[in-house]
Each structure stands twice: as structure tokens, then as C-alpha cells.
Motif scaffolding. Structure first.
Motif, PDB file in Angstrom:
ATOM      1  N   VAL A  78      89.364  24.361 -34.115  1.00 28.07           N
ATOM      2  CA  VAL A  78      90.660  23.888 -34.594  1.00 28.07           C
ATOM      3  C   VAL A  78      91.785  24.439 -33.723  1.00 28.07           C
ATOM      4  CG1 VAL A  78      90.974  25.750 -36.283  1.00 28.07           C
ATOM      5  CG2 VAL A  78      92.053  23.515 -36.691  1.00 28.07           C
ATOM      6  N   THR A  79      92.765  23.610 -33.503  1.00 26.11           N
ATOM      7  CA  THR A  79      94.027  23.971 -32.867  1.00 26.11           C
ATOM      8  C   THR A  79      94.930  22.759 -32.994  1.00 26.11           C
ATOM      9  OG1 THR A  79      95.062  25.008 -30.917  1.00 26.11           O
ATOM     10  CG2 THR A  79      93.468  23.237 -30.483  1.00 26.11           C
ATOM     11  N   ASP A  80      96.126  22.817 -32.465  1.00 22.53           N
ATOM     12  CA  ASP A  80      96.941  21.617 -32.275  1.00 22.53           C
ATOM     13  C   ASP A  80      96.552  21.128 -30.881  1.00 22.53           C
ATOM     14  OD1 ASP A  80      98.958  19.870 -31.319  1.00 22.53           O
ATOM     15  OD2 ASP A  80     100.381  20.665 -32.761  1.00 22.53           O
ATOM     16  N   TYR A  81      95.673  20.150 -30.817  1.00 24.77           N
ATOM     17  CA  TYR A  81      95.085  19.758 -29.536  1.00 24.77           C
ATOM     18  C   TYR A  81      96.100  19.151 -28.571  1.00 24.77           C
ATOM     19  CZ  TYR A  81      90.552  21.254 -31.002  1.00 24.77           C
ATOM     20  OH  TYR A  81      89.522  22.048 -31.397  1.00 24.77           O
ATOM     21  N   GLU A  82      97.084  18.460 -29.078  1.00 28.24           N
ATOM     22  CA  GLU A  82      98.113  17.925 -28.178  1.00 28.24           C
ATOM     23  C   GLU A  82      98.884  19.070 -27.528  1.00 28.24           C
ATOM     24  OE1 GLU A  82     101.919  14.890 -28.007  1.00 28.24           O
ATOM     25  OE2 GLU A  82     101.136  15.464 -29.965  1.00 28.24           O
ATOM     26  N   ALA A  83      99.335  20.010 -28.331  1.00 26.68           N
ATOM     27  CA  ALA A  83     100.095  21.141 -27.804  1.00 26.68           C
ATOM     28  C   ALA A  83      99.226  22.027 -26.907  1.00 26.68           C
ATOM     29  CB  ALA A  83     100.678  21.961 -28.954  1.00 26.68           C
ATOM     30  N   PHE A  84      97.984  22.240 -27.289  1.00 26.34           N
ATOM     31  CA  PHE A  84      97.057  23.064 -26.513  1.00 26.34           C
ATOM     32  C   PHE A  84      96.803  22.440 -25.138  1.00 26.34           C
ATOM     33  CE2 PHE A  84      92.549  24.165 -25.476  1.00 26.34           C
ATOM     34  CZ  PHE A  84      92.675  25.539 -25.352  1.00 26.34           C
ATOM     35  N   THR A  85      96.536  21.150 -25.113  1.00 24.03           N
ATOM     36  CA  THR A  85      96.197  20.464 -23.870  1.00 24.03           C
ATOM     37  C   THR A  85      97.409  20.249 -22.978  1.00 24.03           C
ATOM     38  OG1 THR A  85      94.384  19.341 -24.995  1.00 24.03           O
ATOM     39  CG2 THR A  85      95.137  18.371 -22.926  1.00 24.03           C
ATOM     40  N   ASN A  86      98.525  19.855 -23.578  1.00 23.05           N
ATOM     41  CA  ASN A  86      99.721  19.522 -22.797  1.00 23.05           C
ATOM     42  C   ASN A  86     100.679  20.688 -22.623  1.00 23.05           C
ATOM     43  OD1 ASN A  86      98.795  16.894 -22.548  1.00 23.05           O
ATOM     44  ND2 ASN A  86      99.875  16.214 -24.373  1.00 23.05           N
TER      45      ASN A  86
END
Length: 186
Positions: A78-86
Motif C-alpha cells: 500500500v501507498t499513494d501510487y500516483e504520488a510514489f511513482t510521480n
């Protein structure tokens, strides 16, 4: 066997040396019930793997209504995948429904492992595909299934959620009121 090794080896085999190297990139974190690991608006540099406990990722709309995107139990990521990736600010929050024991890896360490170890690149590729499939199925269910059908599918797939999570959170995940969820059970 270390639980993370067992988890990774469901997809790829590892030598002892490979696993020790992978594990050296993770750090342990404990959080109590109701504590956040990510809050909307903050920078996100970590992806979390749940060793023990249960979390939810959610956001609140302009009327203050909570919308739950995901639950995360043991062996889930789990994470905020948009924020993590970008490398942007979080648009969701992730908080603990139960006391939690987590392992996390930073974005840079995940990228480093992926470039150094083809096995880990394959592992995360497979996990990403499985997550996308689950998300696609959830969106389709929200669009075509009745509330009762959505509830039955969730209960059939994850019966343990109904034992661990308050019904108001399950209702928020399903997009129904707590009262509607109660009627579905009667």
C-alpha cells in the motif's frame, strides 16, 4: 522463513544471499490503530508491505464523506501510487485500522533493486499487474453490480475483512450507507 521472503517467493525463487540483499533495502515500522502512514498533501517516498495489521487508503470529498479505495492486510502492499511513482504530493491518506507492523522501501531503493536484480523487477511487474486486475474488477463491479452483489463478492473474496473491519468502513468501501449494508445482511 522470513514472511517477506515467503511472499516474494510466491512469484520468484531467491537464494539466501539474494534475499538478504533485498531485505537490507527495507526498514521496519510500527504504527498504532488510527495512526497515519501517509496523509493527503504530504510527499510520498515509501511503499509499505503489511507484516501484521490492517490499513485503509481513503480520501474525503468536499462534503466530508469518506471514500475508501483499498484495504491492506497481511502480505498486501500500500501507498499513494500516483504520488510514489510521480514524486508528487499525496492525494489520499493511508491509516491504520488495527495496530500494524510494516516493512517499507523507499522509491530510490525500489528503483535500485529493480535495476540491479531482474528478479525483483519481475516481482514488482507481476504485483503491479495483479493490482491493476483487482482495481479493474472493482471498478467494473461498482459500475454494473448491485450493492448486494458487491457486498457478496467482497465477502466471498475476503471473508476476513468482515471479521476485522467495522461495518461503516466496509459500507464506505462498497459505496453504500451503513444502513444499506445492515439491510443487506438481514
Amino acid at each position: 522463513m522470513h514472511p517477506l521472503r515467503r511472499h516474494i517467493e510466491e512469484i520468484i525463487p531467491l537464494t539466501d544471499q539474494e534475499f538478504e540483499y533485498i531485505l537490507s533495502h527495507f526498514k521496519a515500522l510500527k504504527r498504532n490503530k488510527f495512526q497515519y502512514i501517509i496523509q493527503e498533501g504530504e510527499s510520498v517516498n515509501k511503499e509499505f508491505w503489511v507484516v501484521k495489521g490492517c490499513l485503509k487508503s481513503c480520501f474525503f470529498d468536499q462534503d466530508g464523506k469518506e471514500h475508501i479505495l483499498q484495504f491492506a492486510m497481511e502480505d498486501w502492499w500500500v501507498t499513494d501510487y500516483e504520488a510514489f511513482t510521480n514524486r508528487t504530493k499525496a492525494t489520499i491518506s493511508v491509516d491504520c485500522i488495527e495496530d500494524c507492523e510494516l516493512l517499507y522501501i523507499t522509491y530510490d531503493d525500489r528503483e535500485k533493486l529493480s535495476s540491479e536484480m531482474h528478479k525483483m523487477e519481475r516481482f514488482w511487474s507481476k504485483k503491479t499487474k495483479l493490482s491493476y486486475i483487482a482495481l479493474q474488477n472493482r471498478v467494473l463491479s461498482q459500475m454494473k453490480d448491485t450493492a448486494k452483489e458487491r457486498c457478496e463478492k467482497l465477502q466471498a473474496r475476503y471473508p476476513q475483512l468482515f471479521q476485522r473491519i467495522p461495518k461503516k468502513l466496509i459500507a464506505a468501501y462498497l459505496g453504500v450507507s451503513r444502513e444499506t449494508l445492515s439491510r443487506l445482511y438481514s
